[in-house]
Design a protein around this motif. Structure first.
Motif, PDB file in Angstrom:
ATOM      1  N   LYS A  16       0.856  -1.185   0.000  1.00 37.95           N
ATOM      2  CA  LYS A  16       0.000   0.000   0.000  1.00 37.95           C
ATOM      3  C   LYS A  16       0.890   1.232   0.000  1.00 37.95           C
ATOM      4  CE  LYS A  16      -4.187  -1.670   2.108  1.00 37.95           C
ATOM      5  NZ  LYS A  16      -5.217  -1.298   3.091  1.00 37.95           N
ATOM      6  N   THR A  17       0.325   2.376  -0.335  1.00 34.37           N
ATOM      7  CA  THR A  17       1.121   3.601  -0.424  1.00 34.37           C
ATOM      8  C   THR A  17       0.446   4.759   0.293  1.00 34.37           C
ATOM      9  OG1 THR A  17       0.092   4.217  -2.521  1.00 34.37           O
ATOM     10  CG2 THR A  17       2.134   2.961  -2.638  1.00 34.37           C
ATOM     11  N   VAL A  35       6.975  12.542  -0.111  1.00 33.35           N
ATOM     12  CA  VAL A  35       7.534  11.308  -0.674  1.00 33.35           C
ATOM     13  C   VAL A  35       6.445  10.235  -0.645  1.00 33.35           C
ATOM     14  CG1 VAL A  35       9.935  11.775  -0.036  1.00 33.35           C
ATOM     15  CG2 VAL A  35       8.455  10.561   1.560  1.00 33.35           C
ATOM     16  N   LEU A  36       6.602   9.270  -1.519  1.00 35.21           N
ATOM     17  CA  LEU A  36       5.692   8.139  -1.539  1.00 35.21           C
ATOM     18  C   LEU A  36       6.248   7.077  -0.596  1.00 35.21           C
ATOM     19  CD1 LEU A  36       3.094   7.307  -2.980  1.00 35.21           C
ATOM     20  CD2 LEU A  36       4.495   6.131  -4.661  1.00 35.21           C
ATOM     21  N   PHE A  37       5.529   6.827   0.493  1.00 36.81           N
ATOM     22  CA  PHE A  37       5.927   5.824   1.471  1.00 36.81           C
ATOM     23  C   PHE A  37       5.101   4.575   1.216  1.00 36.81           C
ATOM     24  CE2 PHE A  37       5.303   3.751   5.638  1.00 36.81           C
ATOM     25  CZ  PHE A  37       6.626   3.469   5.930  1.00 36.81           C
ATOM     26  N   LYS A  38       5.773   3.451   0.983  1.00 41.05           N
ATOM     27  CA  LYS A  38       5.084   2.192   0.716  1.00 41.05           C
ATOM     28  C   LYS A  38       5.249   1.263   1.923  1.00 41.05           C
ATOM     29  CE  LYS A  38       6.792   2.509  -3.815  1.00 41.05           C
ATOM     30  NZ  LYS A  38       7.468   1.786  -4.873  1.00 41.05           N
ATOM     31  N   ARG A  79       4.871  -8.685   5.943  1.00 44.64           N
ATOM     32  CA  ARG A  79       6.071  -7.852   6.149  1.00 44.64           C
ATOM     33  C   ARG A  79       6.743  -7.561   4.818  1.00 44.64           C
ATOM     34  NH1 ARG A  79       7.401  -5.071   9.917  1.00 44.64           N
ATOM     35  NH2 ARG A  79       9.579  -5.549   9.704  1.00 44.64           N
ATOM     36  N   PRO A  80       7.538  -6.487   4.758  1.00 41.57           N
ATOM     37  CA  PRO A  80       8.308  -6.239   3.531  1.00 41.57           C
ATOM     38  C   PRO A  80       9.325  -7.359   3.293  1.00 41.57           C
ATOM     39  CG  PRO A  80       8.231  -4.266   4.900  1.00 41.57           C
ATOM     40  CD  PRO A  80       7.681  -5.393   5.726  1.00 41.57           C
ATOM     41  N   ALA A 103       8.852   0.032   1.582  1.00 37.68           N
ATOM     42  CA  ALA A 103       8.731  -1.361   1.147  1.00 37.68           C
ATOM     43  C   ALA A 103       8.676  -1.406  -0.379  1.00 37.68           C
ATOM     44  CB  ALA A 103       7.469  -1.993   1.730  1.00 37.68           C
ATOM     45  N   ALA A 104       9.324  -2.394  -0.966  1.00 40.43           N
ATOM     46  CA  ALA A 104       9.275  -2.581  -2.420  1.00 40.43           C
ATOM     47  C   ALA A 104       8.396  -3.780  -2.781  1.00 40.43           C
ATOM     48  CB  ALA A 104      10.675  -2.759  -2.986  1.00 40.43           C
ATOM     49  N   SER A 105       8.316  -4.743  -1.887  1.00 39.98           N
ATOM     50  CA  SER A 105       7.440  -5.900  -2.083  1.00 39.98           C
ATOM     51  C   SER A 105       7.103  -6.487  -0.714  1.00 39.98           C
ATOM     52  CB  SER A 105       8.093  -6.955  -2.976  1.00 39.98           C
ATOM     53  OG  SER A 105       9.288  -7.415  -2.409  1.00 39.98           O
TER      54      SER A 105
END
Length: 110
Positions: A16-17, A35-38, A79-80, A103-105
């Protein structure tokens, strides 16, 4: 959402972002940039390994002192699994890169 219930895919572990001001990240940087925080959110299916079955039974029926005094979470959590760096300009026009901020995935860990 139909009838106020979340769809199954909306409850599963996923990325999610949020669009946040850098100052709101809580990392001590003075910056009005956004900033975009994921991040990762959602549930994970319960594991059914022998370890999980035994731990679940012990937590439900055991009066073992070490199990009563601990907070034990037997299931996997969302979790990431990979992270990405985030760069931004502070209020003094200096660039900063915060490693592994976003997080990227995501995946079910544990």
């Amino acid at each position: 959402m139909a009838g106020g219930r979340l769809r199954l895919e909306d409850r599963e572990c996923r990325l999610k972002t949020l669009l946040l001001r850098v100052g709101d990240l809580g990392l001590g940087y003075d910056s009005e940039e956004t900033v975009l925080f994921k991040y990762c959110s959602g549930g994970c299916p319960r594991s059914r390994t022998n370890h999980d079955l035994t731990l679940s039974r012990l937590l439900q029926k055991s009066d073992h002192p070490s199990l009563l005094d601990e907070k034990i979470f037997g299931g996997p959590c969302c979790r990431p699994t990979h992270y990405e760096d985030v760069a931004f300009l502070d209020d003094n026009h200096r660039w900063h890169t915060v490693e592994k901020l976003s997080a990227a995935s995501c995946g079910c860990v544990g």
